[in-house]
Design a protein around this motif. Structure first.
Motif, PDB file in Angstrom:
ATOM      1  N   TYR A   3       0.983  -1.353   0.069  1.00  0.00           N
ATOM      2  CA  TYR A   3       0.097   0.078   0.106  1.00  0.00           C
ATOM      3  C   TYR A   3       0.788   1.183  -0.057  1.00  0.00           C
ATOM      4  O   TYR A   3       1.940   1.213   0.589  1.00  0.00           O
ATOM      5  N   THR A   4       0.254   2.407  -0.551  1.00  0.00           N
ATOM      6  CA  THR A   4       1.042   3.661  -0.558  1.00  0.00           C
ATOM      7  C   THR A   4       0.267   4.666   0.216  1.00  0.00           C
ATOM      8  O   THR A   4      -0.818   4.752   0.261  1.00  0.00           O
ATOM      9  N   PRO A   5       1.109   5.286   1.277  1.00  0.00           N
ATOM     10  CA  PRO A   5       0.460   6.248   2.199  1.00  0.00           C
ATOM     11  C   PRO A   5      -0.324   7.333   1.484  1.00  0.00           C
ATOM     12  O   PRO A   5      -0.096   7.595   0.175  1.00  0.00           O
ATOM     13  N   LEU A   6      -1.400   7.887   2.096  1.00  0.00           N
ATOM     14  CA  LEU A   6      -2.217   8.800   1.423  1.00  0.00           C
ATOM     15  C   LEU A   6      -1.542  10.174   1.406  1.00  0.00           C
ATOM     16  O   LEU A   6      -1.514  10.944   0.456  1.00  0.00           O
ATOM     17  N   LEU A   7      -1.046  10.652   2.559  1.00  0.00           N
ATOM     18  CA  LEU A   7      -0.446  11.659   2.737  1.00  0.00           C
ATOM     19  C   LEU A   7       0.896  11.621   3.669  1.00  0.00           C
ATOM     20  O   LEU A   7       0.982  10.921   4.509  1.00  0.00           O
ATOM     21  N   LEU A   8       2.013  12.433   3.412  1.00  0.00           N
ATOM     22  CA  LEU A   8       3.140  12.155   3.850  1.00  0.00           C
ATOM     23  C   LEU A   8       3.392  13.365   4.739  1.00  0.00           C
ATOM     24  O   LEU A   8       2.973  14.516   4.361  1.00  0.00           O
ATOM     25  N   GLY A   9       4.234  13.190   5.850  1.00  0.00           N
ATOM     26  CA  GLY A   9       4.441  14.172   6.999  1.00  0.00           C
ATOM     27  C   GLY A   9       4.918  13.851   8.165  1.00  0.00           C
ATOM     28  O   GLY A   9       6.101  13.108   8.302  1.00  0.00           O
ATOM     29  N   GLY A  10       3.966  14.037   9.223  1.00  0.00           N
ATOM     30  CA  GLY A  10       4.638  13.816  10.522  1.00  0.00           C
ATOM     31  C   GLY A  10       4.342  12.110  10.674  1.00  0.00           C
ATOM     32  O   GLY A  10       4.795  11.897  12.065  1.00  0.00           O
ATOM     33  N   GLN A  19       1.585  10.257  11.126  1.00  0.00           N
ATOM     34  CA  GLN A  19       0.285   9.952  12.241  1.00  0.00           C
ATOM     35  C   GLN A  19      -0.429   8.671  11.325  1.00  0.00           C
ATOM     36  O   GLN A  19      -0.188   8.270  10.179  1.00  0.00           O
ATOM     37  N   GLU A  20      -1.215   8.144  12.125  1.00  0.00           N
ATOM     38  CA  GLU A  20      -1.921   6.827  11.462  1.00  0.00           C
ATOM     39  C   GLU A  20      -1.185   5.900  10.877  1.00  0.00           C
ATOM     40  O   GLU A  20      -1.133   5.284   9.839  1.00  0.00           O
ATOM     41  N   ASN A  21       0.107   5.558  11.697  1.00  0.00           N
ATOM     42  CA  ASN A  21       0.985   4.638  11.616  1.00  0.00           C
ATOM     43  C   ASN A  21       1.785   4.843  10.277  1.00  0.00           C
ATOM     44  O   ASN A  21       2.221   3.820   9.677  1.00  0.00           O
ATOM     45  N   GLY A  22       1.685   6.138   9.812  1.00  0.00           N
ATOM     46  CA  GLY A  22       2.569   6.462   8.510  1.00  0.00           C
ATOM     47  C   GLY A  22       1.532   6.423   7.313  1.00  0.00           C
ATOM     48  O   GLY A  22       2.097   6.752   6.498  1.00  0.00           O
ATOM     49  N   TRP A  23       0.443   6.208   7.683  1.00  0.00           N
ATOM     50  CA  TRP A  23      -0.538   5.907   6.355  1.00  0.00           C
ATOM     51  C   TRP A  23      -0.973   7.446   5.938  1.00  0.00           C
ATOM     52  O   TRP A  23      -1.530   7.393   4.883  1.00  0.00           O
ATOM     53  N   ARG A  24      -1.564   8.158   6.934  1.00  0.00           N
ATOM     54  CA  ARG A  24      -2.221   9.364   6.719  1.00  0.00           C
ATOM     55  C   ARG A  24      -1.916  10.736   7.750  1.00  0.00           C
ATOM     56  O   ARG A  24      -2.260  10.647   8.836  1.00  0.00           O
ATOM     57  N   SER A  25      -0.732  11.217   7.295  1.00  0.00           N
ATOM     58  CA  SER A  25      -0.048  12.053   7.978  1.00  0.00           C
ATOM     59  C   SER A  25      -0.974  13.360   8.333  1.00  0.00           C
ATOM     60  O   SER A  25      -1.852  13.677   7.513  1.00  0.00           O
ATOM     61  N   GLY A  26      -0.914  13.968   9.269  1.00  0.00           N
ATOM     62  CA  GLY A  26      -1.629  15.042   9.794  1.00  0.00           C
ATOM     63  C   GLY A  26      -2.299  14.835  11.145  1.00  0.00           C
ATOM     64  O   GLY A  26      -2.686  13.758  11.594  1.00  0.00           O
TER      65      GLY A  26
END
Length: 402
Positions: free
Chosen positions: A239-246, A248-255
């Motif tokens: 799977y590809t993360p939705l949003l990259l950043g901090g 959050q959500e175990n690396g899947w959706r940062s914010g």
């Protein structure tokens, strides 16, 4: 005003509303280690657990999103990224091969919209499977026949928002797994369960899906959602993360997580887990009572555009026959109730719903369609009042035409 458009959106359940208000005081950042942050993190973990229980999933398989459109788009782009990354390392070592996606002609625009866009761009091959004219449903065999060696994603909604038709997702899942074994390649299977959760039982494991979309405002929760992703840890590389950043959500959706809305979503899911049978019964009783009263009031002048044996318990799509009785005209005159038409209206031009036409509803009938969807607290008295007003509206419109 009698509200009968629960497939469009639902009000907040009082328990959900209270939980959101209470959580507004939990202001700490869930990623912080101090007590206020830890409290927020614990509330989010509890909500994740409750949603998992609601659909028979592990806590770590639930990722919070802004809602159904985001979740559906994420599934599409993640699946395509997976195919292209495999192609780059040689699993599909041919630059001319595009990822192939299969869906149905009655999906929500948040599936058909991005898929048609990607097809126009030349990024994917797309097969849209039509509703079988005899059964007025999707045939699992039609999905299986459409699968090719480059098929990477199949998306089939669990229940249709306009007709209430429950699609055979479990049987389709079995057919996909069989094809997957024959072809020796990964085929992701996704279902948009927005209309199903809170109305019928939803078991992610039993459905054989890799992804399942959850939408809070369809089951008396807030306007956020979640995405179920099968075996999150053991198959993370798929799977590809939705949003990259901090991270959050175990690396899947940062914010930074929206703690109050997530808490509310968890409580809404918990209420379904505890009370689904009771909710179902009231929806079914009032929907069936509506059908009975419409038949009594209009006789052969009413047509029902749904099949009760494969329909959500709360949905009644019907047409009152006659010239000048288009659904939008009826609603323009309605003063005491809210529901939806089966028509997509663009400025001053109203055409029959493409979804109804794709379910093989006669265009003249589809143009007159109304969709009434009952809720947990809908009463038979409300149904009586609505049918009585529909009788008056029909008479008024007929007088206008004469």
């Amino acid at each position: 005003m009698i509200y009968l458009d629960y497939n469009a959106t639902t009000p907040l359940d009082p328990e959900v509303e209270k939980s959101i208000k209470d959580a507004l005081s939990v202001w700490g950042n869930p990623s912080s280690k101090y007590p206020a942050g830890c409290t927020a993190k614990a509330l989010i973990a509890e909500a994740r657990k409750r949603i998992g229980q609601c659909i028979n999933a592990l806590e770590e398989e639930i990722i919070f999103t802004s809602g159904g459109t985001e979740s559906n788009n994420w599934v599409i782009h993640s699946s395509i990224d997976y195919f292209n990354s495999c192609k780059a390392v040689g699993d599909n070592n041919n630059c001319n091969i595009k990822p192939h996606v299969i869906t149905t002609s009655v999906e929500h625009d948040s599936i058909l919209g991005p898929l048609n866009y990607l097809k126009r761009k030349g990024d994917i091959e797309l097969t849209i499977v039509n509703i079988d004219e005899q059964t007025r449903n999707i045939l699992p065999s039609d999905i299986a026949v459409a699968i090719k060696s480059n098929t990477v994603l199949i998306s089939v909604m669990m229940a249709n928002n306009e007709t209430g038709t429950v699609l055979p997702v479990q049987e389709i899942g079995k057919a996909i797994k069989k094809k997957e074994q024959e072809l020796g390649c990964k085929i992701f299977f996704h279902t948009d369960a927005a209309q199903a959760i809170g109305k019928i039982a939803v078991d992610a494991k039993q459905l054989n899906v890799d992804f399942l979309t959850i939408v809070g405002h369809k089951f008396y929760g807030p306007r956020n959602g979640a995405l179920y992703i099968k075996h999150l840890e053991s198959e993370k590389n798929l799977y590809t993360p939705l949003l990259l950043g901090g991270g959050q959500e175990n690396g899947w959706r940062s914010g930074t997580e929206n703690t109050p809305m997530i808490v509310g979503l968890g409580v809404a899911a918990q209420l379904i887990h505890k009370n689904l049978e009771k909710y179902q019964q009231n929806m079914l009783d009032t929907r069936n009572y509506l059908k009975l009263k419409l038949a009594e009031a209009f006789g052969k002048g009413v047509v029902f555009n749904y099949l009760p044996e494969v329909c959500l318990p709360n949905t009644c799509n019907f047409s009152i026959l006659g010239d000048g009785l288009e659904g939008y005209k009826i609603l323009e005159k309605a003063k005491g109730f809210c529901c939806s038409t089966g028509s997509a209206c663009h400025s001053d031009k109203c055409e029959p719903s493409k979804i109804l036409l794709n379910f093989h509803i006669n265009p003249a009938v589809a143009g007159n369609a109304l969709r009434i969807s009952t809720g947990r607290t809908t009463s038979k008295k409300e149904i009586d009042d609505v049918v009585a007003e529909l009788v008056e509206i029909r008479q008024s419109l007929c007088n206008d035409c004469s």
